[in-house]
Design an enzyme around this catalytic site. Structure first.
Site, short mmCIF file in Angstrom:
data_model
loop_
_atom_site.label_atom_id
_atom_site.label_comp_id
_atom_site.label_asym_id
_atom_site.label_seq_id
_atom_site.Cartn_x
_atom_site.Cartn_y
_atom_site.Cartn_z
CD GLU A 1 -7.05 -7.05 -4.18
OE1 GLU A 1 -7.17 -8.14 -4.37
OE2 GLU A 1 -7.60 -6.44 -3.01
CD GLN B 1 -10.95 -2.90 2.95
OE1 GLN B 1 -10.04 -2.57 3.73
NE2 GLN B 1 -10.93 -3.66 1.82
NE ARG C 1 -4.19 -1.51 -5.65
CZ ARG C 1 -4.37 -0.07 -5.90
NH1 ARG C 1 -4.14 0.63 -5.08
NH2 ARG C 1 -5.05 0.02 -7.21
CB CYS C 2 -2.64 -8.88 -2.75
SG CYS C 2 -2.30 -9.38 -0.97
#
Lengths: 808, 284
Positions: free
Chosen positions: A762, A239, A386-387
């Protein structure tokens, strides 16, 4: 030159910002033509895989690799002893700790990497793994962080001095051998005083369970060391490819220009692919040793059991208010279970991420947060699934505390939120724990959401349901889940956000080709977000060339400008800003070229959609396509040939997307089965670049929120055995379990972002988890429920009903 | 998730299968759809040096619906059961249950024979076949023999089939009365938290016969004769339902797992049985 195309058509032709442009990535993804790391096949490529510990805590007495080396096709078995001379048996973590690459004398969690078997193919490697004999000696296992903080069992002997004292950790003094750090934000004494003297105080303890991002594609890499030119190429599921290059350089000693990191297509990341894993290091070493490319790919169990988990926060809160419900203070303590190594992926100065956004969307004058990090015998991680960093934890905490306070006040939870929201005119708003919220209009969003679902009607229906239940007419209860969240994304300003000293700016480099098409490269990397689609749209609007004529490229450190990658919803806030700024540099030069071509002064032309026109004489213009060609074929006095620009963007602030969610749920009291009847999600992510992609992101984030709230967990037994290592037990929702989502929006642009965009990927996860959870809890509120912990799977819901005496 | 090396065989007829079984003894296993065996091999929980694929062996994919009996070949997939119009009329519970097994992709590969023969207590077909009083036809070196489904299961993965025998077909009397297959699961593809197969015959407003079997609540499927008997003669009033549930609870022996503790499973088993019986009665 008469223009036959209307201005509106010219805007449409660009497919710029605000357009639901179809995703350019999908042609290859839907045809199975993606290029993922496991698709990579190189001549002579070898395959490496791990011998993993079956024990959660054990000393390693010996490792015998002889039988494994007899397996046809097995070439080498690496152990810590082989890596030690290279100084690679341990590696630094993003959190300032260090982690064993291969077990150095002991193991600290089940599944830990013990030896790396290198073979001609993955089948031989698997057979070799079976034959590596490791002699373990059990050690007492600590799976409970509270027990770890009082236990005599020392997990990390390497962090205790010979005289028994505890050297400071990366984040200051440590209280116990198994303690990692204490991190504080806000004002301790004043907050305690406000709470002590408050008219009403609500208290709650809650456990945000351990879960896992579980991307469809697991982690993996291919390392290829070219011994002739001394260059290492590393393909992987990264990532943050540029950061990985720097880390590889720092720990391997290879010069950074001799390392090329490439992230090909990535099948989801969700934070799982931010950090560095032993597989990467071992693959690189194995390639250096053998002179051949080496591939390492996790299987599903490896992924769930060993690479970065998320959450595992034990949170205790106190919230104080006036009798009328005006909140006066908030206190939060977290015991954070980090597992055997502190491998959280947070900006360096934030060992608990942005947990200090836990005052949420509310005007809370006084607050205090304290987080204690703890080592246990569990897998390391603690990533932002996802945040943004620990924001799901923060929002879950405050959205539960609001509900708990509403119960204490005997007040409607929607109304309690309304009277405590930060008001529109208070922005930019500095919260008690330090963040400056850039913009918001919470009341408008809340009112729109409640009206859309007919909130009063739902409450009336719920009251009738409770009456029917008590009269024996139904066995189903109805829950109304509310959630209002504020995200903090776009890390971040270099002055306070860095990872291992690397500032969290991001970048974009644009080259306009002579015929009026372009390529733009960014420091980010899409894992499904659709960057190739949306960043082209930003550029289309900024430089007036059609999005369809703009290629977006990311992920190759030899070609893309340096950036910190994609996670924490930072791509649009940071790289999106860099893209706009680079586009504006292009436009500025284009303006000079246009003025020259039109034989007027620079100030006498203005940009209009896809061209520069002479002010007051719109029939005199040069399109961006004309200008691009001129940049390459005309000698323009005082202007260099070519049309390129690069921008490195250091954001002045974070961005603060927000949203209002409502979930309506029916719960079968007898079986514990919840049924989601309705889910309404209003998101305000500022300027909207591609509404279709936003909707897709909201659907995805809500689905992962549903998973976490209703069953997805990484659970351990008392011996530290992971009980949820396969998709049989680890809940990954399918289309069957997912309800229809209703999406909605308001638009409150970020005042400091070049295009006003805030990021959205997110938000739905951050806001969704408390919304689903609140729906479950709300169903039982009329029967005396205050709080129960997630995940709300069937048996835990049943247990709640049972404890409340609802089974007769 | 990579199995140990194994030899793969694909004989063309049953004689070929049986000779391989004879040659390799318990080092050999036959495979139908492979949905249970392959994952076990990949996890290296089952080591099968000799894997015999039944795909090319003919004669096991037929569904014969007679007046009094139904015969289903062992290689019939769950998808084929769902799609078979005559079977849906003659034994609708087979379709109702099949639709609750895993997901469509699995059902295109998963077979009736594999599902019943493997002895996995999580599988849905074994309890269903016990409810329907089916008979399993197995063939071995001594020829063919029949084993009642209600006598087939001894413990988890332990059955009355000998290592050198192959299950070739399932036969059952055409079911009578109302039916229901009720299953609670955590998600698509999951095994049951609790499942109940019920077949009830109603005569003159009262229950003439009732057959009840439960799934994934012991290390074998549980045919609860007592639960069925508790309903016979009643009009399925509350007392009869309570008695049936009590009898069933006496027969099951669930264990704790990630689906929940024993108390929860017992409670849900009771709820599921009640719902299944009520639904079957409404169709009787």
């Amino acid at each position: 030159m008469k223009d036959e195309v209307t201005r509106e058509e010219r805007v449409d032709n660009l497919k710029g910002m605000g357009c639901s442009r179809k995703r350019v990535e999908d042609a290859r993804f839907t045809q199975g033509k993606g290029n993922y790391v496991d698709d990579l096949k190189l001549d002579g490529m070898l395959f490496g895989d791990f011998v993993r510990s079956p024990y959660a805590h054990a000393r390693i007495k010996s490792i015998d690799t002889a039988a494994a080396l007899e397996v046809p096709g097995v070439l080498a078995v690496l152990t810590a002893a082989d890596l030690e001379p290279l100084g690679l048996h341990w590696m630094p973590t993003l959190a300032g700790d260090k982690q064993m690459v291969l077990a150095d004398g002991k193991v600290l969690f089940q599944g830990q990497e013990v030896a790396f078997v290198v073979a001609e193919d993955r089948f031989a490697a698997a057979d070799g793994i079976e034959l590596v004999e490791v002699d373990y000696e059990d050690l007492p296992v600590l799976v409970d962080p509270f027990e770890a903080l009082t236990s005599d069992v020392v997990l990390r002997e390497d962090l205790v001095a010979e005289d028994g004292t505890l050297p400071d950790g990366a984040h200051g003094p440590r209280k116990h051998a198994n303690h990692i750090f204490t991190w504080e934000a806000g004002d301790k004494a004043p907050t305690a005083e406000v709470i002590a003297n408050a008219e009403v105080v609500a208290e709650e303890s809650m456990y945000y369970h351990r879960t896992h991002p579980c991307p469809l594609e697991t982690c993996g890499c291919v390392a290829s060391m070219d011994k002739v030119n001394g260059k290492l190429t590393l393909w992987g599921t990264f990532q943050a490819p540029h950061a990985i290059r720097t880390i590889v350089s720092l720990i391997s000693g290879l010069e950074e220009h001799n390392i090329r990191v490439i992230s090909p297509d990535i099948g989801g990341g969700f934070g799982n692919k931010v950090g560095a894993y032993p597989g990467y290091v071992c693959s690189v070493v194995a390639s250096i040793v053998t002179g051949k490319p080496v591939k390492w790919i996790e299987d599903r169990m490896d992924n769930l059991m060993t690479t970065a988990f998320a959450r595992d926060y034990h949170m205790t809160g106190k919230i104080s208010a006036t009798k009328e419900g005006k909140i006066t203070g908030l206190q939060c303590h977290v015991t954070a279970d980090h597992g055997g190594f502190d491998a959280c992926a947070d900006p360096t100065k934030f060992p608990a991420g942005f947990m200090n956004i836990c005052t949420g969307s509310y005007d809370i004058p006084t607050a205090y947060l304290e987080v204690d990090g703890v080592y246990t015998n569990k897998a390391p991680g603690g990533v932002s699934y996802r945040c943004s960093f620990r924001v799901t934890e923060a929002v879950y905490f405050i959205e539960r505390m609001i509900e708990v306070l509403a119960i204490k006040l005997d007040m409607d939870a929607a109304e309690l939120r309304r009277i405590n929201f930060i008001r529109k005119e208070q922005f930019p708003y500095t919260a008690a724990l330090g963040w400056e919220y850039d913009s918001g209009d919470y009341h408008t969003a809340w009112d729109k959401a409640l009206k859309a679902v007919d909130y009063d009607g739902l409450r009336a229906e719920q009251a009738q349901r409770v009456a029917d239940f008590k009269a024996g007419k139904t066995r189903k209860l109805m829950g109304i889940g509310l959630s209002f969240f504020t995200e903090i994304v776009g890390a971040g300003p270099v002055k306070n956000c860095d990872i291992l000293g690397l500032g969290m700016f991001d970048s974009c480099e644009i080259r306009i080709h002579p015929t009026g098409s372009a390529i733009a490269r960014l420091g980010t990397i899409s894992q499904g977000q659709g960057h190739a689609t949306t960043f082209a749209q930003i550029l289309a609007s900024e430089i007036g060339l059609p999005a369809d004529s703009i290629t977006i490229e990311e992920g190759d450190t030899d070609t893309a400008p340096y950036g910190l990658g994609t996670y924490g919803s930072r791509s649009t806030p940071v790289a999106g800003a860099a893209t706009a700024m680079a586009g504006r540099k292009i436009r500025a030069k284009a303006q000079m070229i246009a003025a020259y071509l039109l034989e007027v002064h620079d100030d006498d032309v203005e940009f209009d959609v896809d061209r520069f026109v002479v002010k007051g004489a719109p029939e005199r213009f040069k399109t961006m396509k004309d200008i691009a060609f001129a940049a390459y074929n005309q000698a323009i006095p005082g202007i260099e040939p070519g049309l390129e620009a690069v921008s490195y963007y250091d954001p002045p602030n974070m961005t603060y997307p927000f949203g209002a969610y409502v979930c309506v749920m029916d719960i079968d009291v007898d079986t514990g089965v919840p049924e989601i009847r309705r889910f309404y999600a209003l998101d305000d992510c500022g300027t909207r670049i591609n509404p279709m992609i936003i909707e897709g992101q909201v659907h995805g984030g809500l689905t992962e929120a549903l998973a976490v709230a209703l069953g997805q967990e990484i659970a351990y037994d008392d011996m530290g055995n992971c009980k949820t290592g396969t998709l049989m037990d680890f809940f990954l929702p399918t289309a069957w379990e997912v309800p229809n989502y209703e999406t909605d929006f308001t638009v409150t642009p970020s005042p400091h972002h070049p295009i006003g965009a805030k990021g959205v990927g997110e938000s739905p996860h951050v806001g969704g988890v408390p919304c689903f959870s609140n729906a479950v809890q709300d169903a039982f509120r009329p029967f005396g429920n205050t709080h129960t912990n997630m995940p709300h799977d069937h048996w835990r819901i049943w247990k709640t009903a049972n404890a409340l005496g609802l089974h007769g | 998730m990579i199995p140990a090396a194994f030899e793969y065989y694909r004989p063309k007829d049953m004689a070929g299968v049986l000779s391989l079984l004879e040659e390799h003894g318990d080092d050999a296993r036959v495979m139908a759809g492979g949905h249970s065996l392959i994952p076990m091999m990949k996890l290296r929980m089952a080591e099968v040096p000799h894997l015999i694929d039944l795909q090319d062996v003919g004669g096991m994919t037929g569904i014969e619906v007679g007046t009094d009996t139904i015969r289903i070949g062992a290689m019939v997939t769950q998808a084929a059961i769902i799609d078979h119009a005559a079977l849906a009329v003659a034994a609708p519970i087979l379709r109702e249950a099949s639709l609750q097994i895993a997901d469509p992709q699995v059902r295109y590969m998963g077979t009736v024979g594999g599902n019943v023969a493997n002895g996995d207590p999580g599988n849905d077909m074994p309890g269903l076949m016990q409810c329907l009083d089916a008979t399993f036809v197995v063939v071995g070196p001594e020829g063919e023999r029949s084993i009642p489904a209600r006598d087939f299961y001894e413990a988890a993965y332990m059955t009355a089939r000998e290592d050198d025998e192959v299950l070739t077909a399932v036969t059952l009397p055409t079911p009578k009365g109302g039916h229901a297959y009720e299953k609670q699961k955590r998600k698509i593809g999951d095994y049951a938290t609790a499942a109940a197969a019920v077949q009830i015959v109603k005569e003159a407003g009262a229950c003439a016969s009732a057959s009840i079997a439960m799934t994934n609540l012991s290390d074998t499927p549980v045919f609860s004769e007592a639960a069925g008997a508790a309903l016979v003669g009643s009009t399925l009033d509350e007392a009869a339902l309570n008695a049936a549930v009590a009898a069933m609870l006496n027969d099951i022996d669930p264990s704790e797992d990630n689906r929940g503790p024993v108390a929860f499973k017992k409670h849900v088993a009771g709820v599921i049985l009640r719902r299944a019986v009520t639904r079957a009665w409404s169709r009787a």
